[in-house]
Each structure stands twice: as structure tokens, then as C-alpha cells.
Design a protein around this motif. Sequence first.
Motif, PDB file in Angstrom:
ATOM      1  N   ILE A 178       0.852  -1.183   0.000  1.00 45.21           N
ATOM      2  CA  ILE A 178       0.000   0.000   0.000  1.00 45.21           C
ATOM      3  C   ILE A 178       0.890   1.235   0.000  1.00 45.21           C
ATOM      4  O   ILE A 178       1.818   1.339   0.803  1.00 45.21           O
ATOM      5  CB  ILE A 178      -0.919   0.037   1.238  1.00 45.21           C
ATOM      6  CG1 ILE A 178      -1.946  -1.105   1.194  1.00 45.21           C
ATOM      7  CG2 ILE A 178      -1.642   1.380   1.336  1.00 45.21           C
ATOM      8  CD1 ILE A 178      -2.822  -1.172   2.437  1.00 45.21           C
ATOM      9  N   ILE A 179       0.605   2.168  -0.903  1.00 41.15           N
ATOM     10  CA  ILE A 179       1.360   3.417  -0.949  1.00 41.15           C
ATOM     11  C   ILE A 179       0.380   4.574  -0.826  1.00 41.15           C
ATOM     12  O   ILE A 179      -0.409   4.837  -1.740  1.00 41.15           O
ATOM     13  CB  ILE A 179       2.171   3.540  -2.250  1.00 41.15           C
ATOM     14  CG1 ILE A 179       3.098   2.330  -2.421  1.00 41.15           C
ATOM     15  CG2 ILE A 179       2.984   4.846  -2.237  1.00 41.15           C
ATOM     16  CD1 ILE A 179       3.871   2.327  -3.731  1.00 41.15           C
ATOM     17  N   THR A 180       0.430   5.253   0.302  1.00 37.83           N
ATOM     18  CA  THR A 180      -0.394   6.444   0.507  1.00 37.83           C
ATOM     19  C   THR A 180       0.298   7.624  -0.158  1.00 37.83           C
ATOM     20  O   THR A 180       1.488   7.848   0.055  1.00 37.83           O
ATOM     21  CB  THR A 180      -0.557   6.743   2.003  1.00 37.83           C
ATOM     22  OG1 THR A 180      -0.849   5.535   2.711  1.00 37.83           O
ATOM     23  CG2 THR A 180      -1.679   7.739   2.226  1.00 37.83           C
ATOM     24  N   GLY A 181      -0.446   8.379  -0.964  1.00 37.94           N
ATOM     25  CA  GLY A 181       0.183   9.417  -1.762  1.00 37.94           C
ATOM     26  C   GLY A 181       0.926   8.817  -2.939  1.00 37.94           C
ATOM     27  O   GLY A 181       1.913   9.381  -3.418  1.00 37.94           O
ATOM     28  N   GLY A 182       0.422   7.692  -3.425  1.00 41.77           N
ATOM     29  CA  GLY A 182       1.127   6.958  -4.470  1.00 41.77           C
ATOM     30  C   GLY A 182       0.808   7.377  -5.882  1.00 41.77           C
ATOM     31  O   GLY A 182       1.241   6.720  -6.832  1.00 41.77           O
ATOM     32  N   THR A 183       0.065   8.473  -6.055  1.00 39.61           N
ATOM     33  CA  THR A 183      -0.342   8.865  -7.404  1.00 39.61           C
ATOM     34  C   THR A 183       0.583   9.893  -8.036  1.00 39.61           C
ATOM     35  O   THR A 183       0.379  10.272  -9.191  1.00 39.61           O
ATOM     36  CB  THR A 183      -1.780   9.426  -7.383  1.00 39.61           C
ATOM     37  OG1 THR A 183      -1.833  10.587  -6.548  1.00 39.61           O
ATOM     38  CG2 THR A 183      -2.759   8.385  -6.850  1.00 39.61           C
ATOM     39  N   SER A 184       1.593  10.361  -7.309  1.00 40.53           N
ATOM     40  CA  SER A 184       2.507  11.348  -7.875  1.00 40.53           C
ATOM     41  C   SER A 184       3.793  11.380  -7.055  1.00 40.53           C
ATOM     42  O   SER A 184       3.873  10.781  -5.973  1.00 40.53           O
ATOM     43  CB  SER A 184       1.871  12.748  -7.893  1.00 40.53           C
ATOM     44  OG  SER A 184       1.601  13.190  -6.573  1.00 40.53           O
ATOM     45  N   GLY A 185       4.798  12.083  -7.571  1.00 41.62           N
ATOM     46  CA  GLY A 185       6.022  12.332  -6.828  1.00 41.62           C
ATOM     47  C   GLY A 185       6.726  11.093  -6.318  1.00 41.62           C
ATOM     48  O   GLY A 185       6.874  10.090  -7.027  1.00 41.62           O
ATOM     49  N   VAL A 186       7.149  11.158  -5.064  1.00 44.78           N
ATOM     50  CA  VAL A 186       7.893  10.053  -4.453  1.00 44.78           C
ATOM     51  C   VAL A 186       7.043   8.790  -4.379  1.00 44.78           C
ATOM     52  O   VAL A 186       7.532   7.682  -4.625  1.00 44.78           O
ATOM     53  CB  VAL A 186       8.377  10.456  -3.043  1.00 44.78           C
ATOM     54  CG1 VAL A 186       8.991   9.265  -2.315  1.00 44.78           C
ATOM     55  CG2 VAL A 186       9.386  11.594  -3.140  1.00 44.78           C
ATOM     56  N   GLY A 187       5.765   8.944  -4.058  1.00 43.52           N
ATOM     57  CA  GLY A 187       4.897   7.774  -3.961  1.00 43.52           C
ATOM     58  C   GLY A 187       4.794   7.023  -5.277  1.00 43.52           C
ATOM     59  O   GLY A 187       4.874   5.787  -5.315  1.00 43.52           O
TER      60      GLY A 187
END
Length: 258
Positions: free
Chosen positions: A11-20
Motif C-alpha cells: 500500500i502506498i499512501t500518496g502513491g499517485t505522484s512524486g515520491v509515492g
Amino acid sequence: MNDRSTGRSVIITGGTSGVGLATAHRFAAADGTRIALIGRNAERGKQAVTAVTAAAPRCDVHFVAGDANDPAQALAAVTAAGDLLGGVDVLVNSTTAFYVPGLLRDIPIEDIADILTGQALGPMHMCRAVLPWLAERGGGSIVNVASDAAKVPTPGEVVIGAAMAAIVTFSRTLAVEAKREGIRVNAVTPSLIEGTATGERALAGGFSKKLFEKARQQAHLGATEPDDLAGLIAFLCSPDAARITGQVISVNGGISVA
């Protein structure tokens, strides 16, 4: 401990851009990986899933809508992700608040609480929501992305630094609590990250631009990019880091050595 490199549910929270998103690409390269990207923007989520799938067609990637700052939504998002993935082995929290550095005297007093909680609460909610899932697996790994503002007192980052310090202390203390269940918790602390929306806002003008242009000059090893963080996060969640927990690691190109 379930800490395999392949066949993991992430699971990646904030996974839609940048570092995520960079981290999602890094995990997707491993065979059998299943990924849930959690974010607030459905359109950006759809685009992120398409991008990761195009780069790694064999990876099972999903988007789950949710605001990690809301406890009910955090629980619902983890439950939905865990059901889609058939469990959870890894949680990465890479969320950012829409805040540009500025001197405390220039910040409206009524904005302080929102800056503090807007940055710090999301990772805490997600960690709490995912703990039963990791315990059921017999262990796993959590990585929280904070900032060097947690370590280095920096003008213009009084409130955001307090929020980042909260994430760092939370991560280290959770590492002590969770190790008995085979769960490892670490934090990574970048400074300015090139090629991200947050970085662009920081360099847009005013006091923030002066602050980070000076920081950029001190990054003699090169300014940090999302892939730099993604590589470290992937390592911390791998079997090669099986004995590493409670650590806070800076990735900043030499801006500071704290």
C-alpha cells in the motif's frame, strides 16, 4: 516475518505522484507484486495506475480513493486495499500538505493547526489502520516519508518542522512497539525534491524560493529526485534490511549531515 522481495502486497499512501509514484514503479518491477495506490484524486489515481501498468504489465495495480487525514477514510482505504491485494505486507506513507515555507510571524495563527495536522496525521492514521493486517501476516514493513525539517532547525519551517518531527518520533516509537510482531518501521527525510509539485511550489517565489535555492547550492552531490527516495524505500522494505528498524535516514545530496 513476511518480508519477501517478490509476491508482496504493498500500500502506498500518496502513491499517485512524486515520491509515492516513483516508489510504486520501483516495487512494480518485482515479480508478483500487488500494489494499491491511495490518494484523494481519482483522475490522478487512474493516470498513475495506467503509468505503472504500462511500465510493469505483470504487476497488479489498483487505486483506492481516500483521505488519510480522515480516520474513517484511512480505515476504509486500508480495508479496501487489503481486500483487493489479499493482505498487506508493506505500507509506504508519502503524503504532503499544501504548505509553502514562511516565517512564523507571517503565518496566520488560525492556519497553524491545519499545517501541523495536515502533515502529521495522515501517516499516523494509516499506520494504525494497517497494523492488524501486518500482524496477521506475521510481520512486514512500514516506511514514513518525513523531511529534514524534523532534524535541522530551518527558518521558515517552524510549523512544518514540528509536524515532520512528530512523524519521525512516531515512527521510531512505533518501531519499538511493533518489533515484537515482526513489523519494522523506518522513516526517510529528504530536503528539496526536484520534479515534484511540492518542490515546484517551494521554488515559485518569495521567502520559500530563497530558502530552497540556497539549499540547492549546498546539495553538492546533486538535488534529490523521487527515484532517490524510491530506491531507499524499496531497500528498507526488502530482506536486505531485515534487521533495520527505528531508523531515520536523510536523502538530501549533502545539504545537511544531521
